[in-house]
Motif scaffolding. Structure first.
Motif, PDB file in Angstrom:
ATOM      1  N   THR A   1      -1.118  -1.218  -3.326  1.00 10.41           N
ATOM      2  CA  THR A   1      -0.484  -2.095  -4.294  1.00 10.41           C
ATOM      3  C   THR A   1      -0.430  -3.512  -3.753  1.00 10.41           C
ATOM      4  N   PRO A   2      -0.458  -4.525  -4.610  1.00 14.58           N
ATOM      5  CA  PRO A   2      -0.783  -4.395  -6.027  1.00 14.58           C
ATOM      6  C   PRO A   2      -2.290  -4.205  -6.227  1.00 14.58           C
ATOM      7  N   LYS A   3      -2.714  -3.957  -7.421  1.00 11.62           N
ATOM      8  CA  LYS A   3      -4.154  -3.829  -7.699  1.00 11.62           C
ATOM      9  C   LYS A   3      -4.819  -5.208  -7.708  1.00 11.62           C
ATOM     10  N   HIS A   4      -4.093  -6.166  -8.227  1.00 14.50           N
ATOM     11  CA  HIS A   4      -4.601  -7.533  -8.284  1.00 14.50           C
ATOM     12  C   HIS A   4      -3.521  -8.478  -7.773  1.00 14.50           C
ATOM     13  N   LEU A   5      -3.959  -9.530  -7.085  1.00 17.98           N
ATOM     14  CA  LEU A   5      -3.019 -10.511  -6.558  1.00 17.98           C
ATOM     15  C   LEU A   5      -3.695 -11.874  -6.621  1.00 17.98           C
TER      16      LEU A   5
ATOM     17  N   ARG B   1      -7.451  -6.486  -5.166  1.00 17.67           N
ATOM     18  CA  ARG B   1      -8.322  -7.662  -5.342  1.00 17.67           C
ATOM     19  C   ARG B   1      -7.475  -8.911  -5.184  1.00 17.67           C
ATOM     20  N   LEU B   2      -7.733  -9.656  -4.120  1.00 14.82           N
ATOM     21  CA  LEU B   2      -7.019 -10.907  -3.879  1.00 14.82           C
ATOM     22  C   LEU B   2      -7.891 -12.067  -4.329  1.00 14.82           C
ATOM     23  N   THR B   3      -7.330 -12.890  -5.181  1.00 14.06           N
ATOM     24  CA  THR B   3      -8.020 -14.101  -5.628  1.00 14.06           C
ATOM     25  C   THR B   3      -7.187 -15.298  -5.195  1.00 14.06           C
ATOM     26  N   VAL B   4      -7.796 -16.160  -4.412  1.00  9.58           N
ATOM     27  CA  VAL B   4      -7.124 -17.375  -3.968  1.00  9.58           C
ATOM     28  C   VAL B   4      -7.701 -18.535  -4.765  1.00  9.58           C
ATOM     29  N   VAL B   5      -6.818 -19.246  -5.439  1.00  8.23           N
ATOM     30  CA  VAL B   5      -7.288 -20.337  -6.321  1.00  8.23           C
ATOM     31  C   VAL B   5      -6.817 -21.687  -5.806  1.00  8.23           C
TER      32      VAL B   5
END
Lengths: 114, 113
Positions: A7-11, A110-114
């Motif tokens: 957890t989490p599935k998406h971040l 899935r980690l997305t850094v923006v």
């Protein structure tokens, strides 16, 4: 059936923010592994634990990355001050004490850094 | 640790055909595992073959191991569209359960209807 729960599935995090990912291994499995998959087919080993002790941390970036496996708690992987290049899917796996069994992987964060 | 290299990188076949993918590695192993990754999902363990075994079957899967050539093959018979995935081999070293798996870039299998 038994599964490794991540957890989490998406971040999604802004650059510079902290990210914390969690992994609950299968009960009775002594080892926990963290992997990073940046491009679709390239897995990078980060760190492994034997119960709550670090077993192998040769893949762990020296800065910003830390991990823990504490008794009676999910394991965690923390990234301080995230960078764009940290965007990836992070997988956790657990395995039994002996080496002649397959490893069980979680479905990843899935980690997305923006 | 050992790293397996899968070959071919990509494979496209028709449903019902057999798919064969190969794995080569460089050092001594205790076992070798094959995993599947469907798009957007985690790795799923398919089969483990020990260094003293030459062949192993599981359903439509057949794995061979040749330790003299440091190679393994995975055969999927009577393929289905659901077999479309990436396949990875992972040679296991001589240590115990904590041995980390090192993956190559995999074989991307596409099974077309």
């Amino acid at each position: 059936g038994e599964e490794v729960a991540q957890t989490p599935k998406h971040l999604v995090r802004g650059e510079g923010q902290k990210a914390k990912l969690y992994c609950a291994p299968i009960k009775g499995h002594s080892y926990v592994f963290w992997y990073q998959q940046v491009l679709k087919n390239e897995f990078k080993f980060l760190i492994s634990f034997q119960n709550e002790n670090v077993f192998d941390e040769t893949g762990m970036p020296k800065e910003r990355f830390s991990a823990k496996c504490l008794p009676n708690s999910p394991c965690s992987l923390e990234i301080q001050a995230t960078k764009l290049e940290d965007s990836a899917v992070y997988f956790c796996a657990s395995s039994q004490t002996t080496g002649n069994y397959g490893y069980t992987f979680g479905s990843g964060t899935r980690l997305t850094v923006v | 640790s050992q790293q397996g290299e899968e070959d071919p990188q990509a494979l496209s076949i028709q449903e019902g055909e057999n798919a064969t993918m190969n794995c080569s590695y460089k050092t001594s192993i205790n076992n070798l595992q094959w995993y599947r990754q469907n798009s957007g999902r985690g790795l799923v363990h398919l089969i483990l073959i020990r260094s003293n075994e030459r062949e192993k079957h599981s359903g439509r899967l057949r794995v061979t191991l040749d330790t003299s050539k440091k190679s393994s093959s995975l055969l999927i018979t009577a393929s289905r569209a659901a077999d479309t995935a990436s396949y990875f081999c992972a040679p296991g070293g001589l240590t115990g359960g904590g041995n980390k798996l090192t993956f190559g870039t995999g074989t991307q299998l596409k099974v077309e209807l």
